[in-house]
Design a protein around this motif. Structure first.
Motif, PDB file in Angstrom:
ATOM      1  N   GLN A  21       0.741  -1.209   0.017  1.00 14.58           N
ATOM      2  CA  GLN A  21      -0.144  -0.088  -0.053  1.00 14.58           C
ATOM      3  C   GLN A  21       0.748   0.999   0.014  1.00 14.58           C
ATOM      4  OE1 GLN A  21      -2.575  -0.694   3.359  1.00 14.58           O
ATOM      5  NE2 GLN A  21      -4.076  -1.601   2.166  1.00 14.58           N
ATOM      6  N   LYS A  22       2.099   1.209   0.760  1.00 12.39           N
ATOM      7  CA  LYS A  22       2.767   2.357   0.584  1.00 12.39           C
ATOM      8  C   LYS A  22       3.431   2.525  -0.779  1.00 12.39           C
ATOM      9  CE  LYS A  22       6.865   4.188   3.444  1.00 12.39           C
ATOM     10  NZ  LYS A  22       7.701   3.973   4.405  1.00 12.39           N
ATOM     11  N   LEU A  23       3.861   1.475  -1.457  1.00 16.78           N
ATOM     12  CA  LEU A  23       4.265   1.652  -2.827  1.00 16.78           C
ATOM     13  C   LEU A  23       3.041   2.131  -3.731  1.00 16.78           C
ATOM     14  CD1 LEU A  23       6.199  -1.771  -3.175  1.00 16.78           C
ATOM     15  CD2 LEU A  23       7.188   0.614  -3.363  1.00 16.78           C
ATOM     16  N   GLU A  24       1.948   1.757  -3.633  1.00 13.98           N
ATOM     17  CA  GLU A  24       0.702   2.208  -4.210  1.00 13.98           C
ATOM     18  C   GLU A  24       0.333   3.541  -4.126  1.00 13.98           C
ATOM     19  OE1 GLU A  24      -3.985   0.713  -4.961  1.00 13.98           O
ATOM     20  OE2 GLU A  24      -3.189   0.369  -3.132  1.00 13.98           O
ATOM     21  N   PHE A  25       0.747   4.140  -2.845  1.00 11.36           N
ATOM     22  CA  PHE A  25       0.597   5.454  -2.418  1.00 11.36           C
ATOM     23  C   PHE A  25       1.233   6.365  -3.416  1.00 11.36           C
ATOM     24  CE2 PHE A  25       2.279   9.274  -0.163  1.00 11.36           C
ATOM     25  CZ  PHE A  25       0.871   9.869   0.032  1.00 11.36           C
ATOM     26  N   TYR A  26       2.601   5.943  -3.300  1.00  5.64           N
ATOM     27  CA  TYR A  26       3.669   6.571  -4.453  1.00  5.64           C
ATOM     28  C   TYR A  26       3.595   6.493  -5.865  1.00  5.64           C
ATOM     29  CZ  TYR A  26       6.400   8.018  -0.251  1.00  5.64           C
ATOM     30  OH  TYR A  26       7.050   8.381   0.636  1.00  5.64           O
ATOM     31  N   GLY A  27       2.367   5.610  -6.358  1.00  7.13           N
ATOM     32  CA  GLY A  27       2.021   5.342  -7.869  1.00  7.13           C
ATOM     33  C   GLY A  27       2.906   4.228  -8.392  1.00  7.13           C
ATOM     34  N   LEU A  28       3.730   3.697  -7.307  1.00  2.49           N
ATOM     35  CA  LEU A  28       4.840   2.854  -7.969  1.00  2.49           C
ATOM     36  C   LEU A  28       4.119   1.270  -8.245  1.00  2.49           C
ATOM     37  CD1 LEU A  28       7.698   3.863  -5.826  1.00  2.49           C
ATOM     38  CD2 LEU A  28       7.398   4.226  -8.310  1.00  2.49           C
ATOM     39  N   VAL A  29       3.193   0.867  -7.784  1.00  2.00           N
ATOM     40  CA  VAL A  29       2.450  -0.494  -8.092  1.00  2.00           C
ATOM     41  C   VAL A  29       1.056   0.021  -8.311  1.00  2.00           C
ATOM     42  CG1 VAL A  29       4.117  -1.850  -6.636  1.00  2.00           C
ATOM     43  CG2 VAL A  29       2.036  -1.179  -5.561  1.00  2.00           C
ATOM     44  N   GLU A  30       0.469  -1.145  -9.126  1.00  2.65           N
ATOM     45  CA  GLU A  30      -1.210  -1.131  -9.188  1.00  2.65           C
ATOM     46  C   GLU A  30      -1.562  -2.305  -8.712  1.00  2.65           C
ATOM     47  OE1 GLU A  30      -1.051  -0.805 -13.478  1.00  2.65           O
ATOM     48  OE2 GLU A  30      -0.153   1.018 -13.562  1.00  2.65           O
ATOM     49  N   ILE A  31      -2.461  -2.177  -7.747  1.00  2.00           N
ATOM     50  CA  ILE A  31      -3.096  -3.424  -7.131  1.00  2.00           C
ATOM     51  C   ILE A  31      -4.541  -3.666  -7.448  1.00  2.00           C
ATOM     52  CG2 ILE A  31      -3.758  -4.421  -4.704  1.00  2.00           C
ATOM     53  CD1 ILE A  31      -1.598  -2.412  -3.496  1.00  2.00           C
ATOM     54  N   SER A  32      -4.762  -4.827  -8.126  1.00  8.57           N
ATOM     55  CA  SER A  32      -6.117  -5.156  -8.566  1.00  8.57           C
ATOM     56  C   SER A  32      -6.441  -6.352  -7.996  1.00  8.57           C
ATOM     57  CB  SER A  32      -6.025  -5.396  -9.796  1.00  8.57           C
ATOM     58  OG  SER A  32      -7.339  -5.904 -10.551  1.00  8.57           O
ATOM     59  N   PRO A  33      -7.817  -6.551  -7.408  1.00  8.46           N
ATOM     60  CA  PRO A  33      -8.296  -8.055  -7.007  1.00  8.46           C
ATOM     61  C   PRO A  33      -8.017  -9.052  -7.927  1.00  8.46           C
ATOM     62  CG  PRO A  33      -9.787  -6.217  -6.207  1.00  8.46           C
ATOM     63  CD  PRO A  33      -8.672  -5.740  -7.226  1.00  8.46           C
ATOM     64  N   GLN A  34      -8.360  -8.496  -9.259  1.00  7.90           N
ATOM     65  CA  GLN A  34      -8.256  -9.581 -10.126  1.00  7.90           C
ATOM     66  C   GLN A  34      -7.133  -9.991 -10.739  1.00  7.90           C
ATOM     67  OE1 GLN A  34     -10.164  -6.700 -10.459  1.00  7.90           O
ATOM     68  NE2 GLN A  34     -11.974  -8.063  -9.720  1.00  7.90           N
ATOM     69  N   SER A  35      -6.053  -9.092 -10.943  1.00  8.56           N
ATOM     70  CA  SER A  35      -4.694  -9.380 -11.470  1.00  8.56           C
ATOM     71  C   SER A  35      -3.536  -9.390 -10.432  1.00  8.56           C
ATOM     72  CB  SER A  35      -4.322  -8.461 -12.602  1.00  8.56           C
ATOM     73  OG  SER A  35      -4.412  -7.044 -12.320  1.00  8.56           O
TER      74      SER A  35
END
Length: 243
Positions: free
Chosen positions: A66-80
């Protein structure tokens, strides 16, 4: 490792044992990006697999991601699942370098960054605060004073001080500023700070400085609030840099 490939879990089996699970996974992903073993679009192993490999909880893994997602560095998807951002490799590398891993941060750097946030929060709070905000700030100051005058443990005092400043940040109505302060301050609170346990004559000025900040915010004067916070934070910076 090509685009869309799943990162080999073997990359996460060895590392710096001094880091906690959250810090370790951030450090490991950062290393993989810099070594070009992890490219834009690559998929990370599942939370369950990472947790089992690092012998930690899925909650710790989720917090790191989630920290990486906050910085826009990962994309988290329930499907993929979780993928490295589709931004250019160079952009990802530069952003990854800026993500703080706790043990890398010098206290002076942390305090300097907090100085900037606190000053701007005070200024904006004076312009935007509501009556509810002012009441909450007063309540946090009351709890801070209880901790301060009972000479509680240093960490307890620091936590109350943090919550006081967070109340001011909330009064800016800017959730990004609140989030930045929330991410930065725990790294300060959890550090040993011998100078704060001395409680000398300089230390005794803090309650009055807090009061001046509150009064300036209540008056709705952004310049006065900025000056009051600047004076308050300057003391802390001088003590840290003197250490």
């Amino acid at each position: 490792m090509g685009k869309n490939a799943i990162v080999d879990i073997e990359y996460f089996k060895e590392g710096d044992t001094e880091l906690n699970p959250e810090e370790f996974i951030l450090q490991r992903i950062r290393d993989l990006v810099h070594s070009h073993q992890l490219e834009p679009g690559a998929r990370l192993p599942s939370e369950r697999v990472l947790a089992e490999t690092l012998r930690t909880t899925r909650g710790s893994i989720r917090k790191a991601l989630q920290k990486l997602e906050f910085y826009g560095l990962v994309e988290i998807s329930p499907q993929s699942g979780t993928r490295i951002s589709s931004m250019r490799q160079e952009t990802i590398e530069e952003l990854m370098s800026s993500i703080p891993v706790s043990r890398d941060q010098k206290m002076a750097d942390l305090m300097e960054a907090r100085f900037i946030l606190d000053v701007q929060c005070a200024r904006l709070a004076a312009e935007r605060r509501t009556e509810t905000d002012l009441k909450f700030i007063d309540e946090r100051q009351h709890l801070f004073l209880e901790s301060f005058y009972t000479k509680s443990k240093t960490r307890s005092y620091l936590e109350e001080d943090y919550l006081f400043h967070l109340a001011i940040a909330n009064a800016t109505q800017n959730h990004v500023l609140v989030s930045l302060l929330s991410q930065l301050t725990p790294q300060i609170v959890t550090r040993d700070q011998p100078h704060l346990s001395q409680r000398d004559q300089d230390f005794s000025r803090i309650p009055q400085e807090h009061r001046e900040i509150i009064d300036a915010i209540k008056s709705g004067d952004p310049y006065l609030a900025e000056q009051a916070m600047t004076s308050h934070r300057n003391w802390a910076l001088k003590r840290i840099f003197k250490e």
